[in-house]
Design a protein around this motif. Structure first.
Motif, PDB file in Angstrom:
ATOM      1  N   SER A 162       1.014  -1.358   0.043  1.00 29.54           N
ATOM      2  CA  SER A 162      -0.002   0.042   0.139  1.00 29.54           C
ATOM      3  C   SER A 162       0.767   1.285   0.172  1.00 29.54           C
ATOM      4  O   SER A 162       0.545   2.064  -0.940  1.00 29.54           O
ATOM      5  N   TRP A 163       1.877   1.396   0.724  1.00 28.82           N
ATOM      6  CA  TRP A 163       2.756   2.244   0.762  1.00 28.82           C
ATOM      7  C   TRP A 163       3.422   2.667  -0.371  1.00 28.82           C
ATOM      8  O   TRP A 163       3.822   3.877  -0.848  1.00 28.82           O
ATOM      9  N   ARG A 164       3.911   1.568  -1.035  1.00 28.13           N
ATOM     10  CA  ARG A 164       4.553   1.665  -2.389  1.00 28.13           C
ATOM     11  C   ARG A 164       3.386   2.349  -3.499  1.00 28.13           C
ATOM     12  O   ARG A 164       4.169   3.168  -4.180  1.00 28.13           O
ATOM     13  N   GLY A 165       2.209   1.934  -3.427  1.00 34.23           N
ATOM     14  CA  GLY A 165       1.270   2.151  -4.330  1.00 34.23           C
ATOM     15  C   GLY A 165       1.071   3.894  -4.017  1.00 34.23           C
ATOM     16  O   GLY A 165       0.871   4.669  -5.122  1.00 34.23           O
ATOM     17  N   ALA A 168       4.052  10.746  -6.702  1.00 28.63           N
ATOM     18  CA  ALA A 168       5.459  11.080  -7.128  1.00 28.63           C
ATOM     19  C   ALA A 168       5.412  12.128  -7.866  1.00 28.63           C
ATOM     20  O   ALA A 168       6.517  12.915  -7.962  1.00 28.63           O
ATOM     21  N   ALA A 169       4.437  12.362  -8.789  1.00 31.60           N
ATOM     22  CA  ALA A 169       4.174  13.513  -9.490  1.00 31.60           C
ATOM     23  C   ALA A 169       4.012  14.920  -8.736  1.00 31.60           C
ATOM     24  O   ALA A 169       4.165  15.877  -9.208  1.00 31.60           O
ATOM     25  N   LEU A 170       3.442  14.785  -7.313  1.00 34.56           N
ATOM     26  CA  LEU A 170       3.213  15.973  -6.545  1.00 34.56           C
ATOM     27  C   LEU A 170       4.705  16.716  -6.262  1.00 34.56           C
ATOM     28  O   LEU A 170       5.159  15.959  -5.695  1.00 34.56           O
ATOM     29  N   PRO A 171       4.483  17.924  -6.470  1.00 35.96           N
ATOM     30  CA  PRO A 171       5.850  18.667  -5.952  1.00 35.96           C
ATOM     31  C   PRO A 171       5.736  18.911  -4.455  1.00 35.96           C
ATOM     32  O   PRO A 171       4.765  19.108  -3.931  1.00 35.96           O
ATOM     33  N   ALA A 172       6.864  19.040  -4.150  1.00 38.99           N
ATOM     34  CA  ALA A 172       7.202  18.956  -2.688  1.00 38.99           C
ATOM     35  C   ALA A 172       7.455  20.721  -2.305  1.00 38.99           C
ATOM     36  O   ALA A 172       8.624  21.175  -2.181  1.00 38.99           O
ATOM     37  N   GLY A 173       6.230  21.581  -2.745  1.00 38.67           N
ATOM     38  CA  GLY A 173       6.428  22.944  -2.372  1.00 38.67           C
ATOM     39  C   GLY A 173       6.978  23.770  -3.540  1.00 38.67           C
ATOM     40  O   GLY A 173       7.197  23.015  -4.396  1.00 38.67           O
ATOM     41  N   GLN A 197      -9.634  15.833   3.333  1.00 36.05           N
ATOM     42  CA  GLN A 197      -9.564  14.415   3.174  1.00 36.05           C
ATOM     43  C   GLN A 197      -8.577  13.963   4.365  1.00 36.05           C
ATOM     44  O   GLN A 197      -7.493  13.578   3.988  1.00 36.05           O
ATOM     45  N   PRO A 198      -8.530  14.434   5.669  1.00 39.55           N
ATOM     46  CA  PRO A 198      -7.820  14.406   6.698  1.00 39.55           C
ATOM     47  C   PRO A 198      -7.268  12.848   7.043  1.00 39.55           C
ATOM     48  O   PRO A 198      -6.317  12.709   7.764  1.00 39.55           O
ATOM     49  N   LEU A 199      -7.866  11.956   6.269  1.00 35.23           N
ATOM     50  CA  LEU A 199      -7.370  10.505   6.542  1.00 35.23           C
ATOM     51  C   LEU A 199      -6.753  10.071   5.493  1.00 35.23           C
ATOM     52  O   LEU A 199      -6.470   8.705   5.574  1.00 35.23           O
ATOM     53  N   GLU A 200      -6.363  10.666   4.612  1.00 36.73           N
ATOM     54  CA  GLU A 200      -5.634  10.232   3.206  1.00 36.73           C
ATOM     55  C   GLU A 200      -4.221  10.794   3.165  1.00 36.73           C
ATOM     56  O   GLU A 200      -4.077  11.782   2.400  1.00 36.73           O
ATOM     57  N   ARG A 201      -3.345  10.417   4.112  1.00 36.44           N
ATOM     58  CA  ARG A 201      -1.941  10.808   3.854  1.00 36.44           C
ATOM     59  C   ARG A 201      -1.326  10.795   2.480  1.00 36.44           C
ATOM     60  O   ARG A 201      -1.332   9.694   1.813  1.00 36.44           O
ATOM     61  N   LEU A 202      -0.686  12.011   2.095  1.00 35.10           N
ATOM     62  CA  LEU A 202       0.102  12.203   1.016  1.00 35.10           C
ATOM     63  C   LEU A 202       1.419  11.902   1.013  1.00 35.10           C
ATOM     64  O   LEU A 202       2.080  12.222   2.017  1.00 35.10           O
ATOM     65  N   ASN A 203       2.118  11.131   0.373  1.00 37.36           N
ATOM     66  CA  ASN A 203       3.592  10.848   0.341  1.00 37.36           C
ATOM     67  C   ASN A 203       4.251  11.737  -0.618  1.00 37.36           C
ATOM     68  O   ASN A 203       5.040  11.243  -1.503  1.00 37.36           O
ATOM     69  N   ILE A 204       4.196  12.973  -0.247  1.00 37.76           N
ATOM     70  CA  ILE A 204       5.009  14.020  -1.232  1.00 37.76           C
ATOM     71  C   ILE A 204       6.545  14.007  -0.664  1.00 37.76           C
ATOM     72  O   ILE A 204       6.612  14.123   0.495  1.00 37.76           O
ATOM     73  N   PRO A 205       7.355  14.041  -1.468  1.00 35.79           N
ATOM     74  CA  PRO A 205       8.807  13.843  -1.065  1.00 35.79           C
ATOM     75  C   PRO A 205       9.150  15.116  -0.195  1.00 35.79           C
ATOM     76  O   PRO A 205       8.841  16.318  -0.320  1.00 35.79           O
ATOM     77  N   GLY A 206       9.611  14.647   0.762  1.00 34.31           N
ATOM     78  CA  GLY A 206       9.828  15.603   2.125  1.00 34.31           C
ATOM     79  C   GLY A 206       8.853  15.762   2.808  1.00 34.31           C
ATOM     80  O   GLY A 206       9.044  16.339   4.291  1.00 34.31           O
ATOM     81  N   LEU A 207       7.790  15.393   2.826  1.00 35.89           N
ATOM     82  CA  LEU A 207       6.345  15.562   3.385  1.00 35.89           C
ATOM     83  C   LEU A 207       5.576  14.075   3.834  1.00 35.89           C
ATOM     84  O   LEU A 207       4.589  14.095   4.182  1.00 35.89           O
ATOM     85  N   GLY A 208       6.449  12.854   3.621  1.00 33.90           N
ATOM     86  CA  GLY A 208       5.724  11.841   3.910  1.00 33.90           C
ATOM     87  C   GLY A 208       5.507  11.179   5.175  1.00 33.90           C
ATOM     88  O   GLY A 208       4.581  10.470   5.558  1.00 33.90           O
ATOM     89  N   PHE A 209       6.508  11.697   6.052  1.00 31.59           N
ATOM     90  CA  PHE A 209       6.337  10.993   7.236  1.00 31.59           C
ATOM     91  C   PHE A 209       6.128  11.973   8.435  1.00 31.59           C
ATOM     92  O   PHE A 209       6.612  13.059   8.378  1.00 31.59           O
ATOM     93  N   ARG A 210       5.754  11.615   9.658  1.00 35.57           N
ATOM     94  CA  ARG A 210       5.802  12.503  10.767  1.00 35.57           C
ATOM     95  C   ARG A 210       7.220  12.819  11.378  1.00 35.57           C
ATOM     96  O   ARG A 210       8.013  12.064  11.023  1.00 35.57           O
ATOM     97  N   ALA A 211       7.556  14.009  11.585  1.00 35.42           N
ATOM     98  CA  ALA A 211       8.788  14.411  12.038  1.00 35.42           C
ATOM     99  C   ALA A 211       8.836  15.833  12.951  1.00 35.42           C
ATOM    100  O   ALA A 211       7.756  16.358  13.004  1.00 35.42           O
TER     101      ALA A 211
END
Length: 177
Positions: free
Chosen positions: A24-27, A33-38, A64-78
């Protein structure tokens, strides 16, 4: 013997769940992948208006607060540093390149209580809605938890000020009239 079978079944189920989570995470990574990071960081130095240590929670599509985006640089909590300048916001997540959001891209700033896997006290999160760069200018929501409550007011005020200034029409020169 029965304990061995139960252990093998439990391990097999856990490995199966882990495999599904990875798939799921790879999907999601391929989808986003096409979404820009800022936006590109500004070349000239901008005046810092406010800054705060934050927990970055997630970025999601608008409303859509339950649908996390995996935008480069913004994919994980930190842990992160949120800096508000007169040009926009700079979000520096630990271990990632800084993400810049210009003032003109800010669409929404409000308090939130829930985002993906985080539920906090009333108004414990800061929701920043901003437009992604590109032709469709899609709006995403980024969620932050400001660590020091005394920083919350100054950061909120600074973001509201630069967003309002960006929406104001540019002052016209009298010679243009």
């Amino acid at each position: 013997m029965a304990r061995t079978i139960a252990t093998v079944i439990t391990v097999a189920v856990l490995l199966g769940l882990l495999g599904l989570m990875l798939r799921s995470w790879r999907g999601r990574s391929r989808r986003d992948a096409a979404l820009p990071a800022g936006y590109p960081l500004p070349v000239d130095a901008a005046l810092e208006l406010a800054s705060a240590a934050v927990f970055y929670v997630a970025t999601t599509f608008r409303a859509q607060p339950l649908e996390r985006l995996n935008i480069p640089g913004l994919g994980f909590r930190a842990r992160a540093r949120l800096t508000v300048t007169d040009a926009g916001l700079i979000l520096a997540l630990a271990g990632e390149e800084a993400v810049f959001i210009p003032a003109s891209a800010i669409a929404v700033l409000e308090d939130a209580t829930v985002a993906i896997d985080r539920a906090v006290e009333t108004d414990g999160l800061l929701l920043l809605g901003w437009r992604l760069p590109g032709a469709d200018r899609q709006i995403v929501d980024s969620y932050f938890r400001i660590l020091d409550p005394s920083d919350r007011v100054s950061v909120n005020d600074a973001i509201r000020t630069i967003a309002a200034d960006a929406r104001r029409p540019a002052a016209r020169d009298e010679s243009e009239a």
